[in-house]
Design an enzyme around this catalytic site. Structure first.
Site, PDB file in Angstrom:
ATOM      1  N   SER A  73       0.650  -1.397  -0.004  1.00 14.77           N
ATOM      2  CA  SER A  73      -0.070   0.248  -0.522  1.00 14.77           C
ATOM      3  C   SER A  73       0.590   1.064   0.148  1.00 14.77           C
ATOM      4  O   SER A  73       0.465   1.915  -0.782  1.00 14.77           O
ATOM      5  CB  SER A  73      -0.952   0.257   0.743  1.00 14.77           C
ATOM      6  N   TYR A  74       2.023   0.658   0.878  1.00 18.17           N
ATOM      7  CA  TYR A  74       2.734   2.548   1.369  1.00 18.17           C
ATOM      8  C   TYR A  74       3.397   2.877  -0.359  1.00 18.17           C
ATOM      9  O   TYR A  74       3.154   3.673  -1.142  1.00 18.17           O
ATOM     10  CB  TYR A  74       4.104   1.688   1.875  1.00 18.17           C
TER      11      TYR A  74
END
Length: 249
Positions: free
Chosen positions: A151-152
Site C-alpha cells: 500500500s505504501y
C-alpha cells in the site's frame, strides 16, 4: 540565506524528516508553517523555528480535503504569499501483498497520496503568483518494490506519477515540482534499531555510504536546494537522497 523572505508549508513536520526540513529552511530565512497531528511535538518544533524566523503551527487532520484549503488560506493571510509546498506526511502499515486489504490501501492513500494532491491543488493559485516550488516525497519502497510495502509503495508511486504530470503542466507558469526519496535516521528508525539491531545492521550494510541520512543536514539541505533559485531549471525529477542505495536510470 538562500530562502530569505520565502514562505513554506511542510506537512508532517513536527518530527523526523519533516522537522529536519523545517529547521533547515528556517535557518535559511524562510517562514515555515508546520502541519501535523502531534500538538506537543509541533509546539516544540515551532519554538525551535522561531529562534531563526517566524513560523506557524497547524494541528489538523490532512486526510480531510478542506484542511489543505484552510491551511493555505491562513498562511497567505499571515504572510501574504506562498513560495514553497512540501508534502511529507504519510502513514501506512506493512503487510504481505496477499494480506494487503482495502483498509490498508485507504490508510496509505488517505494520508499520503490524496493530501499531496489536495495541497497541490489548493496551493496552485498562490504558487503561480510566486513561481513557487513543490517538493513531494517518493520512496525506495515503490521504486525498488520492497516486500510487505504494497500500500505504501502504491501510494508513493502514485505521488511520483502526479508530480510528473504537474511538472509538465505547471512548468510554463514557472512552478517547479520535484521529489525526494530519502533514507534517514528518524525517531521511528531509532526505535527499530533498538528493537532489532541485527536487522538494522543488515540494512545499513546495503547502503554504500554506510550510514543513514540526517533529517536536517542531509535531507533538509537537499530540500533547501530544491526550494531555492538554485533549482529553477530542475523539475519533474526524483532525487535519491539515500546514501546510494538505489541508482535511477
Amino acid at each position: 540565506m538562500k530562502l530569505q523572505g520565502k514562505v513554506g508549508i511542510i506537512t508532517g513536520s513536527a518530527s523526523g524528516i519533516g522537522k529536519g526540513m523545517a529547521l533547515a529552511m528556517a535557518k535559511e530565512g524562510a517562514h515555515i508553517a508546520i502541519v501535523d497531528v502531534n500538538e506537543e511535538k509541533g509546539k516544540e518544533t515551532l519554538a525551535e523555528i522561531n529562534q531563526y524566523t517566524e513560523g506557524m503551527l497547524f494541528i489538523k487532520d490532512i486526510s480531510k480535503q478542506e484542511s489543505a484549503h484552510e491551511i493555505v488560506a491562513d498562511v497567505v493571510k499571515r504572510f501574504g504569499k506562498l513560495d514553497i509546498l512540501v508534502n511529507n506526511a504519510h502513514v501506512s502499515r506493512q503487510a504481505p501483498f496477499m494480506e494487503t486489504t482495502q483498509e490498508l490501501f485507504d490508510l496509505s492513500f488517505g494520508t499520503g497520496f490524496y493530501p499531496t494532491v489536495h495541497f497541490m491543488q489548493a496551493a496552485y493559485p498562490e504558487l503561480k503568483k510566486t513561481k513557487g516550488k513543490v517538493i513531494n516525497f517518493a520512496s525506495g519502497a515503490g521504486i525498488d518494490g520492497q516486500v510487505t510495502q504494497t500500500s505504501y509503495a502504491a501510494a508513493k508511486e502514485a505521488i511520483r506519477g502526479v508530480s510528473r504530470v504537474a511538472a509538465n503542466e505547471w512548468g510554463p507558469e514557472g512552478i517547479n515540482v520535484n521529489l525526494i526519496s530519502p533514507i534517514a535516521l528518524t525517531p521511528g528508525v531509532e526505535q527499530w534499531r533498538e528493537n532489532a539491531p541485527e536487522l538494522y545492521e543488515a540494512m545499513l550494510n546495503k547502503i554504500p555510504l554506510r550510514r543513514l541520512g540526517d533529517p536536517e543536514q542531509d535531507i533538509g539541505r537537499v530540500a533547501v536546494f530544491l526550494a531555492s533559485s538554485d533549482a529553477d531549471y530542475i523539475t519533474g525529477q526524483t532525487f535519491m537522497v539515500d546514501g546510494g542505495s538505489i541508482k535511477l536510470r
